[in-house]
Design a protein around this motif. Sequence first.
Motif, PDB file in Angstrom:
ATOM      1  N   THR A  28      -1.068  -7.152   8.431  1.00  0.00           N
ATOM      2  CA  THR A  28      -0.650  -6.415   6.958  1.00  0.00           C
ATOM      3  C   THR A  28       0.646  -6.535   7.353  1.00  0.00           C
ATOM      4  OG1 THR A  28      -2.211  -5.071   7.505  1.00  0.00           O
ATOM      5  CG2 THR A  28      -2.882  -6.699   6.764  1.00  0.00           C
ATOM      6  N   SER A  29       0.743  -5.762   8.103  1.00  0.00           N
ATOM      7  CA  SER A  29       1.949  -4.347   8.144  1.00  0.00           C
ATOM      8  C   SER A  29       3.475  -5.547   8.041  1.00  0.00           C
ATOM      9  CB  SER A  29       2.517  -3.449   9.283  1.00  0.00           C
ATOM     10  OG  SER A  29       3.070  -2.585   9.522  1.00  0.00           O
ATOM     11  N   THR A  58       3.961  -6.892   4.352  1.00  0.00           N
ATOM     12  CA  THR A  58       3.847  -6.000   2.870  1.00  0.00           C
ATOM     13  C   THR A  58       5.792  -5.808   3.148  1.00  0.00           C
ATOM     14  OG1 THR A  58       3.692  -4.643   4.155  1.00  0.00           O
ATOM     15  CG2 THR A  58       1.737  -5.542   2.177  1.00  0.00           C
ATOM     16  N   HIS A  84       5.559  -0.024   1.756  1.00  0.00           N
ATOM     17  CA  HIS A  84       5.013  -1.060   3.028  1.00  0.00           C
ATOM     18  C   HIS A  84       3.992  -0.687   3.571  1.00  0.00           C
ATOM     19  CE1 HIS A  84       6.073  -1.208   7.507  1.00  0.00           C
ATOM     20  NE2 HIS A  84       5.273  -2.464   7.437  1.00  0.00           N
ATOM     21  N   ALA A  96       0.459  -1.712   3.021  1.00  0.00           N
ATOM     22  CA  ALA A  96      -0.683  -2.339   4.353  1.00  0.00           C
ATOM     23  C   ALA A  96      -1.975  -2.062   4.515  1.00  0.00           C
ATOM     24  CB  ALA A  96       0.885  -2.116   5.638  1.00  0.00           C
TER      25      ALA A  96
END
Length: 451
Positions: free
Chosen positions: A143-144, A147, A265, A269
């Motif tokens: 997810t990091s 995003t 971000h 995330a």
Amino acid sequence: MIPPKPVSGDGRGTVLGLARAFRRDLLSALPSRLYRAWMAEFRSPVIHSFICNDPALVELVLKTRPADFPKSRRLQAGLAPLLGNSVFVANGEDWARARRIIDPAFEGGRLRHAFPAMWDAGMAAVARMEAQAGREIDLEPETSHATADVIFRTLFSLPIEHRTATQVFDAFRAHQDAQPLVNLGAILPLPAWLRPHSRRTRATAARIRGLIETLVADRRAAIEMGTAPDDLATKIMTTADPETGHRFTHREMVDQVATFFLAGHETSASALAWAVWLLAAFPDWQERVAAEAREALDPAAPDFTAAGRLKLSRAVFREAMRLYPPVPMYVREAARAERFRDRRVPKGAQIVLSPWHLHRHERLWEAPDDFDPGRWETENGRDCARRAYIPFSAGQRVCPGAGFAMLEGPLLLSLACRALRFERGAVDPVPAARLTVRGRDGIRLRIARRE
């Protein structure tokens, strides 16, 4: 099942012991009584703070008299190596000027303009996760990555695969590990030049800022040559303050971009990772979101209007931010002596508003620890949404990217669930507060392809 939350302490001990506990994890260091208390006072030789869960006090601090409760100077000191004097930590005219320049970039049709970048980043994320089908993975890096890709595409028109973008992403991951939510720089009343930061925190912050300086310098050159793309960076760098006529200097723009990466971000995330894990833990809701996504989204034909049809995904994302607010606490400072709930609040006291506790408050929410995206359609849910739900803060300092996040999060969640099925990993995550609320040892789950 009840989604995991850390076991709370009793809030007692020495100042040094509590400081160490806060560095390990702020959420477990604070006492469980905060889930029922309207206000709690903490006093020590070095800090005097009030945690306020009373919706009337939250309203007072964020909406009614925000100028009397500026961002804490200790918070500024704690985040200074990375954010400088950005809009996230600035106060007074510095903050007002920054918002006058930044806000126009998020107005008008900017969300529609950003949608293709979100879509492309989401499809790329699905492909990366699909390649790991059949394995148990840590979801947080995924997810990091996703995003960060959205931010690079919308801010600088660069995909995450761009060399500088990849370097900034890697440096942010290192900084997240190095920087606790509460550090000694945010606790001790020392002059700015004595604020203690770890060598690793200073090094990762300097690395990030150096890379951002290159991106900003390149964009400034492109603007001067007339070849800059029409994205957020160009919009912000070419917008003059309507009151002074001045634009951001190079250093000021670096401060703002660092904040965009942190706020747009890291926070996104965190929220997305918890939303996906919650759907893995509650497969009935996952299937409902997947069915909605199959009906609303066509991978071959991105359609901005389809985002408005992702109502279940939006409810799930809101519920994930209720249970796991990306920024668990906001710290303000009393600019003058006050009186809260018949208790004296001295000038300079730290005023802590805690989404983590407010969103789970036992005297406000029905079944506060349960995962229930349907709550937003109930009378209690609608009432608490107005009075006790602040994942983006509120009032004049509300996050300018809130609308951006509420488009990005449900869209990426829907694209993922449309193509993939998620199952809980061998061990459930334990929430811990670093810069954002993450899993103490990651957020692990298994991925399978849908038919």
